[in-house]
Write a protein that holds these residues in place. Structure first.
Motif, PDB file in Angstrom:
ATOM      1  N   GLY A 150     -13.477   4.529   5.921  1.00  0.00           N
ATOM      2  CA  GLY A 150     -12.772   3.255   5.920  1.00  0.00           C
ATOM      3  C   GLY A 150     -11.964   3.011   4.666  1.00  0.00           C
ATOM      4  O   GLY A 150     -11.702   1.853   4.312  1.00  0.00           O
ATOM      5  N   ARG A 151     -11.557   4.082   4.002  1.00  0.00           N
ATOM      6  CA  ARG A 151     -10.724   3.907   2.805  1.00  0.00           C
ATOM      7  C   ARG A 151      -9.939   5.199   2.543  1.00  0.00           C
ATOM      8  O   ARG A 151     -10.306   6.272   3.013  1.00  0.00           O
ATOM      9  CB  ARG A 151     -11.579   3.567   1.593  1.00  0.00           C
ATOM     10  CG  ARG A 151     -12.607   4.623   1.209  1.00  0.00           C
ATOM     11  CD  ARG A 151     -13.420   4.193  -0.003  1.00  0.00           C
ATOM     12  NE  ARG A 151     -14.169   5.318  -0.573  1.00  0.00           N
ATOM     13  CZ  ARG A 151     -14.686   5.318  -1.796  1.00  0.00           C
ATOM     14  NH1 ARG A 151     -14.534   4.262  -2.579  1.00  0.00           N
ATOM     15  NH2 ARG A 151     -15.348   6.365  -2.245  1.00  0.00           N
ATOM     16  N   TYR A 152      -8.842   5.034   1.797  1.00  0.00           N
ATOM     17  CA  TYR A 152      -8.065   6.192   1.382  1.00  0.00           C
ATOM     18  C   TYR A 152      -7.670   6.039  -0.076  1.00  0.00           C
ATOM     19  O   TYR A 152      -7.735   4.944  -0.653  1.00  0.00           O
ATOM     20  CB  TYR A 152      -6.835   6.388   2.277  1.00  0.00           C
ATOM     21  CG  TYR A 152      -5.748   5.343   2.138  1.00  0.00           C
ATOM     22  CD1 TYR A 152      -4.656   5.538   1.286  1.00  0.00           C
ATOM     23  CD2 TYR A 152      -5.769   4.169   2.893  1.00  0.00           C
ATOM     24  CE1 TYR A 152      -3.649   4.602   1.178  1.00  0.00           C
ATOM     25  CE2 TYR A 152      -4.771   3.223   2.796  1.00  0.00           C
ATOM     26  CZ  TYR A 152      -3.704   3.444   1.939  1.00  0.00           C
ATOM     27  OH  TYR A 152      -2.706   2.506   1.835  1.00  0.00           O
ATOM     28  N   LEU A 153      -7.259   7.144  -0.671  1.00  0.00           N
ATOM     29  CA  LEU A 153      -6.942   7.170  -2.099  1.00  0.00           C
ATOM     30  C   LEU A 153      -5.450   7.411  -2.276  1.00  0.00           C
ATOM     31  O   LEU A 153      -4.905   8.395  -1.761  1.00  0.00           O
ATOM     32  CB  LEU A 153      -7.734   8.285  -2.788  1.00  0.00           C
ATOM     33  CG  LEU A 153      -7.639   8.354  -4.311  1.00  0.00           C
ATOM     34  CD1 LEU A 153      -8.274   7.122  -4.947  1.00  0.00           C
ATOM     35  CD2 LEU A 153      -8.324   9.618  -4.822  1.00  0.00           C
ATOM     36  N   GLN A 154      -4.793   6.496  -2.972  1.00  0.00           N
ATOM     37  CA  GLN A 154      -3.376   6.668  -3.311  1.00  0.00           C
ATOM     38  C   GLN A 154      -3.273   7.119  -4.760  1.00  0.00           C
ATOM     39  O   GLN A 154      -3.814   6.482  -5.667  1.00  0.00           O
ATOM     40  CB  GLN A 154      -2.602   5.364  -3.110  1.00  0.00           C
ATOM     41  CG  GLN A 154      -1.120   5.475  -3.418  1.00  0.00           C
ATOM     42  CD  GLN A 154      -0.730   4.758  -4.693  1.00  0.00           C
ATOM     43  OE1 GLN A 154      -1.333   3.754  -5.057  1.00  0.00           O
ATOM     44  NE2 GLN A 154       0.275   5.269  -5.390  1.00  0.00           N
TER      45      GLN A 154
ATOM     46  N   ALA B  12      -2.106   9.705   9.586  1.00  0.00           N
ATOM     47  CA  ALA B  12      -1.072  10.156   8.653  1.00  0.00           C
ATOM     48  C   ALA B  12       0.259   9.462   8.924  1.00  0.00           C
ATOM     49  O   ALA B  12       0.980   9.080   7.986  1.00  0.00           O
ATOM     50  CB  ALA B  12      -0.914  11.673   8.747  1.00  0.00           C
ATOM     51  N   SER B  13       0.607   9.283  10.203  1.00  0.00           N
ATOM     52  CA  SER B  13       1.864   8.612  10.560  1.00  0.00           C
ATOM     53  C   SER B  13       1.843   7.150  10.132  1.00  0.00           C
ATOM     54  O   SER B  13       2.844   6.618   9.625  1.00  0.00           O
ATOM     55  CB  SER B  13       2.102   8.715  12.066  1.00  0.00           C
ATOM     56  OG  SER B  13       2.150  10.063  12.481  1.00  0.00           O
ATOM     57  N   TYR B  14       0.714   6.516  10.346  1.00  0.00           N
ATOM     58  CA  TYR B  14       0.544   5.111   9.939  1.00  0.00           C
ATOM     59  C   TYR B  14       0.711   4.950   8.428  1.00  0.00           C
ATOM     60  O   TYR B  14       1.431   4.063   7.956  1.00  0.00           O
ATOM     61  CB  TYR B  14      -0.836   4.643  10.389  1.00  0.00           C
ATOM     62  CG  TYR B  14      -1.347   3.385   9.744  1.00  0.00           C
ATOM     63  CD1 TYR B  14      -0.920   2.139  10.169  1.00  0.00           C
ATOM     64  CD2 TYR B  14      -2.290   3.450   8.715  1.00  0.00           C
ATOM     65  CE1 TYR B  14      -1.403   0.975   9.581  1.00  0.00           C
ATOM     66  CE2 TYR B  14      -2.783   2.293   8.124  1.00  0.00           C
ATOM     67  CZ  TYR B  14      -2.338   1.064   8.559  1.00  0.00           C
ATOM     68  OH  TYR B  14      -2.813  -0.083   7.968  1.00  0.00           O
TER      69      TYR B  14
ATOM     70  N   ASN C   2       9.218   9.593  -1.736  1.00  0.00           N
ATOM     71  CA  ASN C   2       8.691  10.124  -0.471  1.00  0.00           C
ATOM     72  C   ASN C   2       7.229  10.510  -0.667  1.00  0.00           C
ATOM     73  O   ASN C   2       6.917  11.424  -1.431  1.00  0.00           O
ATOM     74  CB  ASN C   2       9.507  11.350  -0.038  1.00  0.00           C
ATOM     75  CG  ASN C   2       9.102  11.862   1.342  1.00  0.00           C
ATOM     76  OD1 ASN C   2       8.481  11.157   2.142  1.00  0.00           O
ATOM     77  ND2 ASN C   2       9.456  13.109   1.628  1.00  0.00           N
ATOM     78  N   PRO C   3       6.304   9.851   0.030  1.00  0.00           N
ATOM     79  CA  PRO C   3       4.887  10.187  -0.145  1.00  0.00           C
ATOM     80  C   PRO C   3       4.519  11.455   0.615  1.00  0.00           C
ATOM     81  O   PRO C   3       5.160  11.819   1.599  1.00  0.00           O
ATOM     82  CB  PRO C   3       4.165   8.975   0.454  1.00  0.00           C
ATOM     83  CG  PRO C   3       5.105   8.481   1.504  1.00  0.00           C
ATOM     84  CD  PRO C   3       6.499   8.750   0.995  1.00  0.00           C
ATOM     85  N   LEU C   4       3.475  12.102   0.152  1.00  0.00           N
ATOM     86  CA  LEU C   4       2.860  13.209   0.886  1.00  0.00           C
ATOM     87  C   LEU C   4       1.474  12.738   1.290  1.00  0.00           C
ATOM     88  O   LEU C   4       0.637  12.419   0.432  1.00  0.00           O
ATOM     89  CB  LEU C   4       2.768  14.459   0.017  1.00  0.00           C
ATOM     90  CG  LEU C   4       2.088  15.680   0.666  1.00  0.00           C
ATOM     91  CD1 LEU C   4       2.869  16.148   1.888  1.00  0.00           C
ATOM     92  CD2 LEU C   4       1.944  16.816  -0.343  1.00  0.00           C
ATOM     93  N   VAL C   5       1.229  12.675   2.598  1.00  0.00           N
ATOM     94  CA  VAL C   5      -0.022  12.145   3.134  1.00  0.00           C
ATOM     95  C   VAL C   5      -0.881  13.297   3.644  1.00  0.00           C
ATOM     96  O   VAL C   5      -0.383  14.211   4.315  1.00  0.00           O
ATOM     97  CB  VAL C   5       0.245  11.149   4.282  1.00  0.00           C
ATOM     98  CG1 VAL C   5      -1.066  10.587   4.820  1.00  0.00           C
ATOM     99  CG2 VAL C   5       1.169  10.025   3.816  1.00  0.00           C
ATOM    100  N   VAL C   6      -2.170  13.252   3.316  1.00  0.00           N
ATOM    101  CA  VAL C   6      -3.141  14.238   3.786  1.00  0.00           C
ATOM    102  C   VAL C   6      -4.276  13.454   4.435  1.00  0.00           C
ATOM    103  O   VAL C   6      -4.920  12.643   3.776  1.00  0.00           O
ATOM    104  CB  VAL C   6      -3.681  15.102   2.627  1.00  0.00           C
ATOM    105  CG1 VAL C   6      -4.553  16.233   3.168  1.00  0.00           C
ATOM    106  CG2 VAL C   6      -2.544  15.655   1.766  1.00  0.00           C
TER     107      VAL C   6
ATOM    108  N   ALA D  88      -8.286   9.806   3.664  1.00  0.00           N
ATOM    109  CA  ALA D  88      -6.940  10.335   3.463  1.00  0.00           C
ATOM    110  C   ALA D  88      -6.554  10.229   1.999  1.00  0.00           C
ATOM    111  O   ALA D  88      -7.142   9.459   1.221  1.00  0.00           O
ATOM    112  CB  ALA D  88      -5.925   9.574   4.327  1.00  0.00           C
ATOM    113  N   LEU D  89      -5.543  11.010   1.628  1.00  0.00           N
ATOM    114  CA  LEU D  89      -4.884  10.912   0.329  1.00  0.00           C
ATOM    115  C   LEU D  89      -3.418  10.570   0.574  1.00  0.00           C
ATOM    116  O   LEU D  89      -2.789  11.103   1.496  1.00  0.00           O
ATOM    117  CB  LEU D  89      -4.953  12.242  -0.431  1.00  0.00           C
ATOM    118  CG  LEU D  89      -6.321  12.876  -0.662  1.00  0.00           C
ATOM    119  CD1 LEU D  89      -6.145  14.232  -1.353  1.00  0.00           C
ATOM    120  CD2 LEU D  89      -7.213  11.961  -1.484  1.00  0.00           C
ATOM    121  N   VAL D  90      -2.881   9.696  -0.246  1.00  0.00           N
ATOM    122  CA  VAL D  90      -1.447   9.407  -0.240  1.00  0.00           C
ATOM    123  C   VAL D  90      -0.934   9.714  -1.644  1.00  0.00           C
ATOM    124  O   VAL D  90      -1.307   9.047  -2.608  1.00  0.00           O
ATOM    125  CB  VAL D  90      -1.153   7.935   0.131  1.00  0.00           C
ATOM    126  CG1 VAL D  90       0.346   7.657   0.041  1.00  0.00           C
ATOM    127  CG2 VAL D  90      -1.666   7.630   1.533  1.00  0.00           C
TER     128      VAL D  90
END
Length: 608
Positions: A6-10, A38-40, A57-61, A109-111
């Motif tokens: 329920g969380r991601y790291l930017q 990833a699309s969201y 431009n972000p790179l999302v994983v 995810a990572l952003v």
């Protein structure tokens, strides 16, 4: 909700700061995870008009709820960014232990945003985020890069790295991990533009619990059993390379830059010949029971090279370039892996240059160095030049669309791309579903985001069915693919389900504890494709982008006419609930429960 954090790291590379953002349950309930997640996140973090090779431009994983559950093939990590090839959504999947390592960090995810001050390695060790010097790794291939990083940081790290192509901004550069490439749409160039040579991830946290452990084990065991059955036999025995001879017999094998659908030397580079003369061994991806990955050895004097090879690389470096030397095709594929670049776009762009030469179009550099159809040595030289951005390779590193715009002289007529992404190995002149699927795909010319070719190869539709029937079948195939990509299941597993939506919905419920039905899961696929579409619209998509290269729209060549394709596209828009220009009305977003998700541009966060 179970099975997610329920969380991601930017992570902001320019400042070296990291921020934790919360993910509401609605994101997973409506978009599942994987490519949907990833699309969201890409839509959230990439501003309209962003330079694909700029720091904005972000790179999302991203991971998915299924990763780490024991469900076969659920070991894919989804990556996304604005594509340097298309200027639209660029998403890719790759199977490896990186997916499990990411999930064990405690983030879904990572952003990655910004640009590092100098060439670096981003090390994510749960809550410890480090930007380490990476300049001494420049020039190394991805495998050597990963070895060097694990020697420095420890064997527990999983590494995704770029090769020389990513360092030098080849627009179709890939990201490699464990020898597998997130190949299409140029995400390696995005990573290189951020001065990131590699991402190293280690996680030791316990995985989040599933909702029904016994139920998941029972369902996973049953699916694994089916994965060893006849539905996947082709992939285990010969792999996708078996497609080459079959497609040639059907007249849909792209040859000499799509000038023909048959290759007179197809037998010389067939999957059967490949198996008999070059087979080394077979491997499986992480958490996979199918074991479809076939390795082959070159037959060179001195040191041989072992290569992973699929049909798409075989066609792109073989028949598309008129090359009938199987050993040279393997060596060319090995070069693409070493430099870290997409073999489809590499082969297609070289084929464009070969046709330029055949038509008397002047290219940069010495004519002696120009590639010609059938010249295996020239193919190898040109791929090396692309990976190093040297001579003619500097032009071809831009991809066929940009190269044609630079060269002019009418060469755009034989640049075989959709939205800037080069076509895969299916000649759509005899494949109505594939023609429509390629034209409307949000990713560009892509066979993996719809599998529309299966409509053509089956008896699902009468060839003379009306436009709405074709449009509905293509849209459903896109939604089915979006679900699998978001559950991070291998597409080779699709024939192991009796009813994909119903069975995957049951699995989703067992894993997450969220109620899910076949209809709701099918709707999730529609939502995911709509999120991608909305991203493209924000980045400047227009109706004119949904088309095919002129060469493929000629009745005398066996294809659809431009008018016939337009009728199919208009029917597709109607099926999707879009207007005549392909735009998504607010009412459609409301029906799909996407207005709130797409409207919000900030989320609760805390400093990491």
């Amino acid at each position: 909700m179970n099975a997610v954090h329920g969380r991601y790291l930017q992570i902001e590379l320019s400042s070296g700061t990291a921020t934790v953002h919360l993910l509401p349950e609605a994101v997973f309930a409506r978009l599942i995870g994987g490519v949907g997640l990833a699309s969201y996140l890409l839509d959230r973090w990439c501003p309209p008009g962003a330079d694909p090779l700029g720091p904005e431009n972000p790179l999302v994983v991203a991971s998915s709820p299924f990763i780490g559950t024991g469900i076969t093939t659920a070991s894919k990590v989804a990556l996304a960014a604005k594509s340097p090839q298309t200027g639209m959504i660029g998403d890719s999947l790759t199977s490896s232990y990186l997916a499990l390592a990411l999930k064990r960090t405690g983030y879904d995810a990572l952003v990655i945003t910004g640009r590092a001050p100098s060439w670096s390695v981003l090390a994510v060790d749960e809550d410890t985020i480090r930007l380490l010097p990476g300049g001494d790794l420049l020039g190394l291939d991805p495998a050597a890069t990963a070895d060097a990083i694990r020697t420095q940081l420890g064997s527990g790290f999983r590494v995704a790295a770029i090769g020389l192509a990513g360092e030098r901004g080849v627009r179709y550069a890939a990201i490699s991990n464990d020898g597998r490439l997130a190949g299409r749409t140029g995400l390696g160039a995005v990573m290189g533009s951020k001065r990131l040579k590699a991402l190293a991830v280690r996680g030791t946290q316990r995985l989040p619990a599933v909702a029904d452990q016994q139920g998941v084990v029972r369902a996973a065991r049953e699916l694994a059993k089916r994965s060893l059955g006849p539905g996947t036999a082709k992939y285990r025995e010969l792999g996708t390379a078996a497609n080459l001879a079959f497609f040639n017999r059907l007249g849909v094998l792209p040859t000499r830059n799509f000038q023909s659908g048959t290759f007179e030397a197809a037998e010389a580079i067939s999957g059967e010949r490949l198996f008999l003369e070059h087979r080394a061994d077979t491997h499986g991806c992480a958490a996979c029971t199918i074991g479809c990955e076939h390795h082959y050895r070159t037959r060179d004097q001195g040191q041989t090279v072992e290569v992973r090879l699929e049909y798409e690389s075989l066609f792109a470096l073989g028949s598309l370039c008129g090359v009938d030397d199987l050993n040279a095709v393997l060596r060319a594929a090995a070069l693409c892996d070493r430099y870290g670049m997409d073999a489809i776009s590499a082969g297609s762009t070289v084929a464009w240059a070969m046709e330029c030469v055949a038509r008397g179009v002047r290219l940069p550099g010495s004519p002696d160095a120009w590639p010609r159809f059938g010249d295996a040595d020239a193919l190898l030289r040109t791929i090396q030049a692309i990976g190093e951005r040297r001579g003619l390779g500097d032009l071809l590193a831009e991809g066929s669309r940009r190269a044609a715009a630079i060269v002019g002289q009418g060469s755009a007529a034989w640049a075989m791309h959709v939205k800037g992404l080069e076509l895969p190995g299916y000649d759509p002149r005899r494949l109505t579903g594939m023609a429509l699927g390629l034209a409307v795909s949000t990713r560009g010319a892509c066979h993996n985001r719809s599998s529309a070719y299966e409509i053509d190869f089956s008896d699902q539709l009468d060839p003379h069915a009306d436009a709405l029937a074709w449009a509905g079948a293509v849209a459903e195939s896109e939604d089915r693919a979006a679900v699998m990509d978001s559950l991070t299941l291998c597409k080779f597993l699709r024939h192991c389900f009796r009813d994909l939506f119903a069975e995957a919905a049951e699995l989703f419920g067992l894993v997450t504890g969220l109620p899910m039905t076949a209809d709701r899961l099918r709707l999730a696929g529609t939502r995911i494709n709509t999120v991608k579409k909305m991203f493209n619209i924000a980045q400047g998509w227009t109706r004119a982008d949904d088309t095919l290269p002129p060469r493929l729209l000629a009745r005398e060549a066996g294809g659809l006419t431009a008018g016939e394709l337009d009728k199919l596209i208009q029917a597709y828009y109607r099926v999707r609930g879009w207007d005549e220009q392909g735009l998504v009305p607010p009412s459609r977003l409301q029906e799909l429960e996407l207005q709130e998700l797409l409207r919000e541009r900030s989320m609760t966060s805390v400093d990491a």
